[in-house]
Design a protein around this motif. Sequence first.
Motif, PDB file in Angstrom:
ATOM      1  N   ASN A 199       0.800  -1.226   0.000  1.00 57.80           N
ATOM      2  CA  ASN A 199       0.000   0.000   0.000  1.00 57.80           C
ATOM      3  C   ASN A 199       0.831   1.274   0.000  1.00 57.80           C
ATOM      4  OD1 ASN A 199      -2.973  -0.745   0.154  1.00 57.80           O
ATOM      5  ND2 ASN A 199      -2.060  -2.108   1.700  1.00 57.80           N
ATOM      6  N   ARG A 220      -6.647   7.321  -4.239  1.00 53.19           N
ATOM      7  CA  ARG A 220      -7.568   7.745  -3.194  1.00 53.19           C
ATOM      8  C   ARG A 220      -8.982   7.898  -3.740  1.00 53.19           C
ATOM      9  NH1 ARG A 220      -7.017  10.814   1.883  1.00 53.19           N
ATOM     10  NH2 ARG A 220      -8.864  12.089   2.143  1.00 53.19           N
ATOM     11  N   MET A 256     -10.514   4.488  -4.326  1.00 54.18           N
ATOM     12  CA  MET A 256     -10.904   3.796  -3.110  1.00 54.18           C
ATOM     13  C   MET A 256     -12.081   4.489  -2.428  1.00 54.18           C
ATOM     14  SD  MET A 256      -9.138   1.201  -3.278  1.00 54.18           S
ATOM     15  CE  MET A 256      -9.568   0.356  -1.762  1.00 54.18           C
ATOM     16  N   SER A 265      -6.464  -3.732   7.197  1.00 56.33           N
ATOM     17  CA  SER A 265      -6.370  -2.883   6.010  1.00 56.33           C
ATOM     18  C   SER A 265      -7.620  -2.038   5.806  1.00 56.33           C
ATOM     19  CB  SER A 265      -6.138  -3.743   4.768  1.00 56.33           C
ATOM     20  OG  SER A 265      -4.902  -4.427   4.869  1.00 56.33           O
ATOM     21  N   TYR A 320      -7.900   1.944   5.725  1.00 50.18           N
ATOM     22  CA  TYR A 320      -8.412   2.677   4.572  1.00 50.18           C
ATOM     23  C   TYR A 320      -9.519   3.641   4.969  1.00 50.18           C
ATOM     24  CZ  TYR A 320      -5.935   1.110   0.458  1.00 50.18           C
ATOM     25  OH  TYR A 320      -4.970   0.925  -0.494  1.00 50.18           O
ATOM     26  N   GLU A 321     -10.384   3.166   5.853  1.00 49.67           N
ATOM     27  CA  GLU A 321     -11.484   4.036   6.265  1.00 49.67           C
ATOM     28  C   GLU A 321     -10.961   5.256   7.009  1.00 49.67           C
ATOM     29  OE1 GLU A 321     -13.964   1.181   8.228  1.00 49.67           O
ATOM     30  OE2 GLU A 321     -14.486   0.259   6.313  1.00 49.67           O
ATOM     31  N   TRP A 350      -8.032   6.525   6.670  1.00 50.28           N
ATOM     32  CA  TRP A 350      -7.298   7.316   5.685  1.00 50.28           C
ATOM     33  C   TRP A 350      -8.251   8.202   4.882  1.00 50.28           C
ATOM     34  CZ3 TRP A 350      -6.361   6.040   0.104  1.00 50.28           C
ATOM     35  CH2 TRP A 350      -5.375   6.847  -0.459  1.00 50.28           C
ATOM     36  N   LEU A 390      -0.995   6.095   4.067  1.00 53.55           N
ATOM     37  CA  LEU A 390      -1.561   4.775   4.269  1.00 53.55           C
ATOM     38  C   LEU A 390      -0.626   3.854   5.061  1.00 53.55           C
ATOM     39  CD1 LEU A 390      -4.178   3.626   3.663  1.00 53.55           C
ATOM     40  CD2 LEU A 390      -3.558   3.554   1.264  1.00 53.55           C
TER      41      LEU A 390
END
Lengths: 222, 222
Positions: B121, B132, B135, B187, B191-192, B194, B205
């Motif tokens: 990542n 970004r 995602m 992960s 991600y959330e 981030w 990340l």
Amino acid sequence: MPKWKGGDVLTSDAMPDVVAEGPTPTRSSARGRPVATSHAAIEQAAFRLFATHGFAGTTMEAIAREAGVGKRTIFRYYQSKNDIPWGRFDRTLDHFRALLAEQADDLPVHTAIHRGVVEFNRFPADARPPHRERMRLILTTPELQAHSVLRYAEWRRVIAEHVALRTGARPDDLVPQVAGHVSLAISLSAYEAWLAEPDADAPGLPEIIDRAMAGLQSYLSG
Amino acid sequence: MPKWKGGDVLTSDAMPDVVAEGPTPTRSSARGRPVATSHAAIEQAAFRLFATHGFAGTTMEAIAREAGVGKRTIFRYYQSKNDIPWGRFDRTLDHFRALLAEQADDLPVHTAIHRGVVEFNRFPADARPPHRERMRLILTTPELQAHSVLRYAEWRRVIAEHVALRTGARPDDLVPQVAGHVSLAISLSAYEAWLAEPDADAPGLPEIIDRAMAGLQSYLSG
DNA sequence: TCCATTTTGGCATCGAGTGCCATTAGTGTG
DNA sequence: CACACTAATGGCACTCGATGCCAAAATGGA
């Protein structure tokens, strides 16, 4: 994951439900045209067809015909075809919340959560077969596997909120979110192992969840 | 999660790909009618429309028109509308496998996995914005959230196989499966977090994944 | 009996996804 | 250069899930 309160394919209520959420027909008074079916009746019809034609091979039209109502009516009881196997999952989240709340205060948070999850998945013997069949369908059908994420998100939320409450964080903070995601990870691993077992008895779900948690601990220890 | 090898909306190949899997047109020789589009062109067209009309508000017809090809052709490049935002994810799993393999042998398994995930990542600065955006779309659109499980399953498999290899277990055994699920849990939490950050820079990340892992350790320690 | 109320279910419509197949646009050969 | 060969294209018809709309049905109460 879930312990369903209602909607059990074999034993549930044949009466329309009195809830004030979702597309579920709300019966506030006894006036107006009476309902023509119920969640239980629809699920029974649906599972009957799923068993012989598979999930993808069963059309909503067919389910409606089997249940003796119009297709349009089915869509008033369930938002989508994918929601049918889940039954009335929303109801069980309250139950899950209660289980978490009743864990002893002096336990470490992760222990309280783990115990809550284990209890949530303890079923009386006669409820096991239909539960297993339901989960087998959900966890082996790609469409349903995908759809279930949306349900899991609600379930994770319950955990995140509980952890937040007990640690003084906010539900959206990293640790509560991690706790929710990881609890789900444990549960899903356990369910998959459970379903992989040939005999419907063997070790039960609670035992396997314990093992999965122990497995995580050992994995993280080296 | 992924570090895409190809299919980047901004920088990728404009030429058809030579792969022997999925619905991707395979170009074995230079004979026959030439391709009329590419994954990159379709993605660009699609993301342009998603930005203005949203995912649900964009029809496959519209994407086809925007890309200047027939709807039928789009479905030869992508199995479904849901697959478009993922680009060519399948390719990156090989890369992920390689990253895991190159971690030092003497590290504890969970550390090797964690490092592999972190490296997976890590993106060069100029690749960050499109990544970004991609995602964000995937993780905030319900249909895509649901669909992504199927991708995650492949990703988890890579981890389970690596853990199995290093511990002498089988990939389907409980611990490798738990490792896969839990890595995914970490992960996704990362991600959330981030995506929740206002600035596209802030902690990157890799840092957040480290924090999520640390959060898990502290959560499990009490 | 008539009215208010509430569910039902038919119908039309949209969009994703698929099978089928004629068409198109190249390449290689004589 | 014309002709076969090859492979992608894209149009068309069709199925199925899902939704909006609305008239019809079925009940309790006045």
